[in-house]
Design a protein around this motif. Structure first.
Motif, PDB file in Angstrom:
ATOM      1  N   HIS A   1      -4.030  51.135 107.197  1.00 20.16           N
ATOM      2  CA  HIS A   1      -3.039  50.320 107.406  1.00 20.16           C
ATOM      3  C   HIS A   1      -3.511  48.898 107.687  1.00 20.16           C
ATOM      4  O   HIS A   1      -2.665  47.861 107.479  1.00 20.16           O
ATOM      5  CB  HIS A   1      -2.010  50.723 108.638  1.00 20.16           C
ATOM      6  N   GLN A   2      -4.630  48.686 108.183  1.00 20.36           N
ATOM      7  CA  GLN A   2      -5.313  47.514 108.110  1.00 20.36           C
ATOM      8  C   GLN A   2      -5.107  46.591 106.944  1.00 20.36           C
ATOM      9  O   GLN A   2      -5.240  45.368 106.928  1.00 20.36           O
ATOM     10  CB  GLN A   2      -6.598  47.284 108.967  1.00 20.36           C
TER      11      GLN A   2
ATOM     12  N   GLU B   1      -4.340  39.708 108.588  1.00 22.43           N
ATOM     13  CA  GLU B   1      -5.803  39.792 108.882  1.00 22.43           C
ATOM     14  C   GLU B   1      -6.760  40.098 108.002  1.00 22.43           C
ATOM     15  O   GLU B   1      -7.969  39.209 107.416  1.00 22.43           O
ATOM     16  CB  GLU B   1      -6.297  40.247 110.168  1.00 22.43           C
ATOM     17  N   ALA B   2      -6.570  41.336 107.177  1.00 25.09           N
ATOM     18  CA  ALA B   2      -7.351  41.541 106.054  1.00 25.09           C
ATOM     19  C   ALA B   2      -7.240  40.653 104.858  1.00 25.09           C
ATOM     20  O   ALA B   2      -8.077  40.436 104.134  1.00 25.09           O
ATOM     21  CB  ALA B   2      -6.866  42.905 105.683  1.00 25.09           C
ATOM     22  N   ALA B   3      -5.889  40.393 104.650  1.00 28.11           N
ATOM     23  CA  ALA B   3      -5.708  39.085 103.685  1.00 28.11           C
ATOM     24  C   ALA B   3      -6.384  37.987 103.971  1.00 28.11           C
ATOM     25  O   ALA B   3      -6.853  37.303 102.875  1.00 28.11           O
ATOM     26  CB  ALA B   3      -4.408  38.893 103.294  1.00 28.11           C
ATOM     27  N   THR B   4      -6.702  37.568 104.922  1.00 24.56           N
ATOM     28  CA  THR B   4      -7.486  36.245 105.328  1.00 24.56           C
ATOM     29  C   THR B   4      -8.795  36.335 105.360  1.00 24.56           C
ATOM     30  O   THR B   4      -9.400  35.192 104.859  1.00 24.56           O
ATOM     31  CB  THR B   4      -6.876  35.785 106.921  1.00 24.56           C
TER      32      THR B   4
ATOM     33  N   GLY C   1     -13.937  42.498 114.555  1.00 22.10           N
ATOM     34  CA  GLY C   1     -13.409  43.607 114.345  1.00 22.10           C
ATOM     35  C   GLY C   1     -11.872  43.710 114.458  1.00 22.10           C
ATOM     36  O   GLY C   1     -11.300  42.444 115.063  1.00 22.10           O
ATOM     37  N   CYS C   2     -11.159  44.808 114.749  1.00 21.23           N
ATOM     38  CA  CYS C   2      -9.557  44.534 114.808  1.00 21.23           C
ATOM     39  C   CYS C   2      -9.080  44.162 116.119  1.00 21.23           C
ATOM     40  O   CYS C   2      -7.905  43.995 116.755  1.00 21.23           O
ATOM     41  CB  CYS C   2      -9.043  45.967 114.329  1.00 21.23           C
ATOM     42  N   ASN C   3     -10.091  44.505 117.340  1.00 26.02           N
ATOM     43  CA  ASN C   3      -9.906  44.135 118.611  1.00 26.02           C
ATOM     44  C   ASN C   3     -10.524  42.740 119.022  1.00 26.02           C
ATOM     45  O   ASN C   3     -10.490  42.382 120.346  1.00 26.02           O
ATOM     46  CB  ASN C   3     -10.424  45.005 119.606  1.00 26.02           C
TER      47      ASN C   3
ATOM     48  N   ILE D   1     -15.616  34.696 106.436  1.00 29.57           N
ATOM     49  CA  ILE D   1     -14.877  35.424 107.512  1.00 29.57           C
ATOM     50  C   ILE D   1     -14.930  36.953 107.197  1.00 29.57           C
ATOM     51  O   ILE D   1     -14.374  37.288 106.260  1.00 29.57           O
ATOM     52  CB  ILE D   1     -13.474  35.031 107.793  1.00 29.57           C
ATOM     53  N   GLY D   2     -15.442  37.762 107.875  1.00 32.31           N
ATOM     54  CA  GLY D   2     -15.610  39.149 107.502  1.00 32.31           C
ATOM     55  C   GLY D   2     -14.639  39.702 108.667  1.00 32.31           C
ATOM     56  O   GLY D   2     -14.524  39.595 109.896  1.00 32.31           O
ATOM     57  N   TYR D   3     -14.326  41.191 108.294  1.00 35.43           N
ATOM     58  CA  TYR D   3     -13.522  41.862 108.935  1.00 35.43           C
ATOM     59  C   TYR D   3     -13.514  43.393 108.826  1.00 35.43           C
ATOM     60  O   TYR D   3     -13.683  43.866 107.546  1.00 35.43           O
ATOM     61  CB  TYR D   3     -11.995  41.512 108.620  1.00 35.43           C
TER      62      TYR D   3
END
Length: 211
Positions: free
Chosen positions: A115-116, A121-124, A88-90, A107-109
């Motif tokens: 805005h994420q 990170e989202a692109a990766t 997650g974002c944290n 890799i999941g996010y």
């Protein structure tokens, strides 16, 4: 939707505590019912116990050729050589994971804010989790519920595979897929079921049936 980069449709998130019939029994029955992917999410175990649980589970998932994803513990993911990791974002960022772990396959996010989607990170990440879609007692560490409109909005802003999680069952799964999800993730819909295999089968049938 049908995304060739992410062929999985039914994604089960498990922990020892959430499986009323025992984790390995629930996972095996769920796989027989149609689950395509399994994530181990242990927020309250130390690394040693998390690793022990992950090894037991990977032995099972490997026997059925089902990908195992580890939630938010790179050390465990590396040591069991899991299919991937979900963060997650944290948590540890996908950009760091990609540089640190060279044998990852996915890799999941999790996305909690629009805005994420514009971040590195989202692109990766290989896929994005829309979390939660609806309010649910098993997802208490999130900021807001996206709803169907949220999925539609995110779908318009990214071509990444989308996993929808949170408050989803047979009664609303088709609406969630129609809104733009590629895959449905569940916890209690299978883990709390008296018959996990039947629950998984019914969910999978609802997911793949024509619109």
């Amino acid at each position: 939707m049908n995304n060739p980069r992410f062929p999985y449709k039914l994604y089960l998130v498990v922990s020892e505590a959430n499986c009323k019939l025992g984790m390995l029994k629930v996972v095996e029955e769920a796989i027989l019912g149609g689950v395509d992917m399994v994530q181990l999410r242990e927020k309250h175990l130390n690394t040693e116990d998390y690793l022990r649980s992950a090894r037991r589970l990977k032995t099972l998932t490997d026997s059925y050729n089902i990908p195992l994803v580890i939630n938010d513990n790179l050390q465990v993911a590396q040591q069991v050589n899991s299919f991937g990791i979900h963060v997650g974002c944290n948590d540890i960022p996908p950009t760091v994971i990609r540089k640190t772990w060279h044998s990852w396959q996915s890799i999941g996010y999790s996305v909690e804010y629009l805005h994420q989607l514009q971040t590195e990170e989202a692109a990766t990440a290989d896929y994005l989790a829309v979390s939660p879609v609806f309010d649910t007692p098993t997802k208490t560490d999130t900021v807001n519920s996206w709803g169907l409109k949220g999925i539609e909005t995110i779908r318009q802003l990214t071509t990444k595979p989308l996993i929808a999680i949170g408050g989803i069952g047979t009664g609303n799964v088709r609406e969630v897929m129609n809104a733009g999800a590629d895959c449905i993730a569940v916890i209690s819909a299978i883990c709390s079921a008296e018959d996990p295999q039947k629950a998984a089968y019914q969910l999978k049938e609802a997911i793949i049936k024509p619109k």
